[in-house]
Design an enzyme around this catalytic site. Sequence first.
Site, mmCIF file in Angstrom:
data_model
loop_
_atom_site.group_PDB
_atom_site.id
_atom_site.type_symbol
_atom_site.label_atom_id
_atom_site.label_comp_id
_atom_site.label_asym_id
_atom_site.label_seq_id
_atom_site.Cartn_x
_atom_site.Cartn_y
_atom_site.Cartn_z
ATOM 1 C CG ASP A 66 -1.996 -1.114 1.140
ATOM 2 O OD1 ASP A 66 -1.943 -1.940 0.214
ATOM 3 O OD2 ASP A 66 -2.862 -1.160 2.039
ATOM 4 C CE LYS A 109 -4.046 -4.353 1.194
ATOM 5 N NZ LYS A 109 -4.790 -3.282 1.898
ATOM 6 C CB CYS A 123 -2.180 -2.834 5.114
ATOM 7 S SG CYS A 123 -3.900 -2.243 4.957
HETATM 8 C C1 VGL Z 1 -4.700 0.815 5.671
HETATM 9 C C2 VGL Z 1 -6.225 1.778 7.064
HETATM 10 C C3 VGL Z 1 -7.214 1.651 6.119
HETATM 11 C C4 VGL Z 1 -3.295 0.377 5.451
HETATM 12 C C5 VGL Z 1 -5.669 0.658 4.710
HETATM 13 O O1 VGL Z 1 -2.839 0.299 4.291
HETATM 14 O O2 VGL Z 1 -2.603 0.100 6.465
HETATM 15 N N1 VGL Z 1 -4.989 1.372 6.857
HETATM 16 N N2 VGL Z 1 -6.924 1.081 4.941
#
Ligand code: VGL
Length: 240
Positions: free
Chosen positions: A42, A140, A185
């Site tokens: 991410d 995802k 994540c």
């Molecule tokens: C994430 C919060 C919401 C992450 C993704 O990538 O850690 N955190 N969505």
Amino acid sequence: MLDRRQILAALGTTALATLAPGALLAAAVIKPDDASALLVIDVQNCFLPGGSLAVKDGDQVVPVINRIAKAFSNVVTTQDWHTQGHVSFASVHSGKKPFETVDLPYGKQVLWPDHCVQGTDGAALSKDLAIPHAQLVIRKGFHKDVDSYSAFLEADGKTSTGLAAYLKARKIKRVFVAGLATDFCVAWTALDARKAGFEVYVVEDACRGIDTQGSLAKAWADMAKAGVKRIQSADIAVSA
Ligand code: VGL
Ligand code: ZN
């Protein structure tokens, strides 16, 4: 003439002085092999400074990831990839604010600012990532009613993203996890990787956390308990 005690004392000092630094250095270096994969989690504009769910110093992971990625023949990147009006967005729960929680059918859900909506610039990977040899991008969190911090399993605890099967089909045994955010994540991915039977390393300085309500300390504790190895990027051998 030196007596036996003096000879032993002298030898001891020399041995320590000459051997110890090299021995420690050798023990610290991990060399990724063809059964190893780097999972870059991410590293998307929304999580970088100026993004809607900016992780503090999130941009600092990029040069570290670019450097260690050179040591990996296998690299997978992930993208948080939400629908508009996703269940994890505080904006769809009346009276709720970001970072509050709500009880959903699959458990407690932290609510977030709108982020990583499919096809938006915020959902794009950082343009500063330099990993053209990445082989798979796994998306995802695309089911509107289910979140997915983990790159392996959605938050309902049963819907697979297909990543474990992919890695197993490619004979991967070890995964190294880096990216954003350490306590969401990255941690959930590392924990599910352990459950799926992989040897798991989290590269601490190649990650940054959100740290809401003690989440960062809890994530490291959960990972330690699950046998996730906590390493630094300097522990990975990267040839010049
Ligand atoms: C994430 C919060 C919401 C992450 C993704 O990538 O850690 N955190 N969505
Ligand atoms: Zn998300």
